[in-house]
Design an enzyme around this catalytic site. Sequence first.
Site, PDB file in Angstrom:
ATOM      1  CB  THR A  18      -0.915   0.024   1.250  1.00 32.52           C
ATOM      2  OG1 THR A  18      -1.546  -1.246   1.387  1.00 32.52           O
ATOM      3  CG2 THR A  18      -1.966   1.089   1.152  1.00 32.52           C
ATOM      4  NE  ARG A  22       4.953   0.932   5.276  1.00 36.21           N
ATOM      5  CZ  ARG A  22       3.900   1.603   5.681  1.00 36.21           C
ATOM      6  NH1 ARG A  22       3.073   1.050   6.540  1.00 36.21           N
ATOM      7  NH2 ARG A  22       3.661   2.809   5.243  1.00 36.21           N
ATOM      8  CB  SER A 113       3.839   4.271   8.285  1.00 37.60           C
ATOM      9  OG  SER A 113       2.775   5.069   8.672  1.00 37.60           O
ATOM     10  CG  HIS A 114       0.943   2.299  11.192  1.00 38.47           C
ATOM     11  ND1 HIS A 114       1.023   2.557   9.850  1.00 38.47           N
ATOM     12  CD2 HIS A 114       0.378   1.083  11.314  1.00 38.47           C
ATOM     13  CE1 HIS A 114       0.507   1.542   9.179  1.00 38.47           C
ATOM     14  NE2 HIS A 114       0.101   0.629  10.049  1.00 38.47           N
ATOM     15  CE  LYS A 126       5.809   7.185   1.074  1.00 35.56           C
ATOM     16  NZ  LYS A 126       4.517   7.783   1.363  1.00 35.56           N
ATOM     17  CG  ASP A 278       1.852   7.929  11.213  1.00 33.00           C
ATOM     18  OD1 ASP A 278       2.101   9.127  11.043  1.00 33.00           O
ATOM     19  OD2 ASP A 278       1.866   7.091  10.288  1.00 33.00           O
ATOM     20  CG  ASP A 280       5.014   8.050   7.985  1.00 33.45           C
ATOM     21  OD1 ASP A 280       4.114   7.785   8.808  1.00 33.45           O
ATOM     22  OD2 ASP A 280       4.854   7.974   6.754  1.00 33.45           O
ATOM     23  CG  ASP A 282       1.666   9.345   6.829  1.00 35.07           C
ATOM     24  OD1 ASP A 282       1.623   8.831   7.957  1.00 35.07           O
ATOM     25  OD2 ASP A 282       1.870   8.696   5.783  1.00 35.07           O
ATOM     26  NE  ARG A 283      -1.496   5.412   9.369  1.00 33.42           N
ATOM     27  CZ  ARG A 283      -1.968   4.191   9.423  1.00 33.42           C
ATOM     28  NH1 ARG A 283      -2.590   3.782  10.509  1.00 33.42           N
ATOM     29  NH2 ARG A 283      -1.821   3.356   8.421  1.00 33.42           N
ATOM     30  CB  THR A 345      -6.947   1.213   0.952  1.00 33.82           C
ATOM     31  OG1 THR A 345      -8.270   1.061   1.470  1.00 33.82           O
ATOM     32  CG2 THR A 345      -5.979   1.425   2.093  1.00 33.82           C
ATOM     33  CD  GLU A 365      -9.803   2.937   7.362  1.00 33.41           C
ATOM     34  OE1 GLU A 365      -9.745   2.777   8.590  1.00 33.41           O
ATOM     35  OE2 GLU A 365      -8.917   2.569   6.563  1.00 33.41           O
ATOM     36  CB  SER A 366      -6.168   4.195   8.006  1.00 30.60           C
ATOM     37  OG  SER A 366      -5.824   4.910   6.830  1.00 30.60           O
ATOM     38  CE  LYS A 377      -1.676   8.047   6.028  1.00 28.45           C
ATOM     39  NZ  LYS A 377      -1.083   7.183   4.986  1.00 28.45           N
TER      40      LYS A 377
END
Length: 544
Positions: A18, A22, A113-114, A126, A278, A280, A282-283, A345, A365-366, A377
């Site tokens: 996604t 990773r 990320s998370h 990435k 999170d 990185d 972005d959340r 997604t 939603e995440s 994001k």
Amino acid sequence: MQIETRDSTPYPDQKPGTSGLRKKVKIFMQPNYLENFVQSVFDVLGDVQGKVLVLGGDGRYFNREALQTIIKMSAANGVGRLLIGQGGLLSTPAASCVIRKYHAHGGFILSASHNPGGPDEDFGIKYNVTNGGPAPESFTNAVYARSREISQYLITDSPAIDLDTIGEFSVGPTTVQIIDPVEDYAQLMEHLFDFKLISQALKAGSITLCFDGMHAITGPYAKRILEEKLGSPHGSVINGIPLEDFGGGHPDPNLVYAHELAELMMSPGAPMLGAASDGDGDRNMIMGARFFVTPSDSVAVMAANAHLLPGYRAGLRGVARSMPTSQALDRVAKAMGINCYETPTGWKFFGNLLDAKKITLCGEESFGTGSDHVREKDGLWAVLFWLNLIAVKKQTVAEIVRDHWKKFGRDYYSRHDYEGVDSTAAEGIVARLNGQLAELPGKVFGNYTVEFADDFRYVDPVDGSVSENQGIRIVFTNGSRIVFRLSGTGTQGATVRIYFERYERDPQKHGQDTQTVLKDLIDLAESLGEVRLRSGMDKPTVIT
Ligand code: VG1
Ligand code: CO
């Protein structure tokens, strides 16, 4: 300095998911593993002579080591200039900002990320393209194909670069420039939001705030912007120092993992706004005092109120959400007379819509929301958006959301994750669901009648590219939905995600418990997908 051509053999498992590649750190540390992937990206990019690339990561274990390798490989491949965040740090949205601002050709972002960090945990890489956003599937598929046949890579024999001192260095043909990781991003935020108004409210104490950096990348950004520039009292940012293992925590901003913040926000002395980001950056998670805002509601509230903020006064061109995200955003778009696009997604699917100026705001939603200011994001951006909104509306977070529900109705929404499921069992679940799709339409389950059921297929409205198998949706005639997907970011076994949504128009019924409201749908999902039965788990690992 010498450029060396080293022989290598392919690894079979370098297919980006996604959001990039990773894997466990140990996998990344295998001989030539990182090198193979990076060279595959260079091979797909083609000529990078004289071009600018951006480099940075979330500071997790292996970040610095990986950066040194990428620096040497960039020089050997002829990159003109590298812009690198000091300390090897750049949040994902800041990397996107820097790529755009300095017209870079693209950049590598090092992050999982998370996912937790440390020698036994996860690492990721990435590639982002010229618009600042994640490379599209056509690019990542080409990188994967290249990685299957790679036989050599280029690297210099130059010494390691000092990542901690701002300034310029030369590595062969490449100028390496170490930049302040925060400043460009902070300037962009200042341009979008009413810093003066927010600052007055924070200094007067009419808005109080707690931001949880979760020992990940956003700490330095939050301290500079929230405390230093906006004047929120010292200590408003907690867990603000990035650590290689995130302090042993799980840098995922939700009620389970950001429990320190969640407990504070549920206590009598809670500040007006609680937020977390999170690994990185972005959340985002947004909370009011004793109130949790679901990410799906958050993006809908943002869309409905964006015109109140300086950066969005001209209104929204359109909006978009990922398929499993609740339809709260669709209701706002409909009322505003603008389009709401439904994408698979992953942020990469928003890029074309943003570039083509079809949308201004988008969300998942995440715990992901963003706008056309970058192509990722953006966690801190979302926090500033809410801060600005509270300052303009002079209402609490809970009042803003409840008013929104009154106007548009409430989408009760929840996601259940089953992590570490045996891969064969997960395939069985998907196969079982697929086998039922044809016969589901028209079937009645209690109060729910199936309107349609399919495996989501996306046709990009800008370039016509097609993405298949993006999640199984079962949509009911009353607008309720159950969605099943397999995660594309996990590194161990499979993660099955089930998303539940039920719409309630009646304001008298907006104060109920979400899991209770969704119970019928949750039970129905089990009988359709047998996730608990087949995974051998009696309940989800995480409920958000
Ligand atoms: C998850 C989320 C998705 C998000 C992706 C990357 O993917 O569901 O919405 O875009 O993570 O976010 P998946 O395939 O595991 O469901 V991040 O902050 O990890 O870069
Ligand atoms: Co992230």
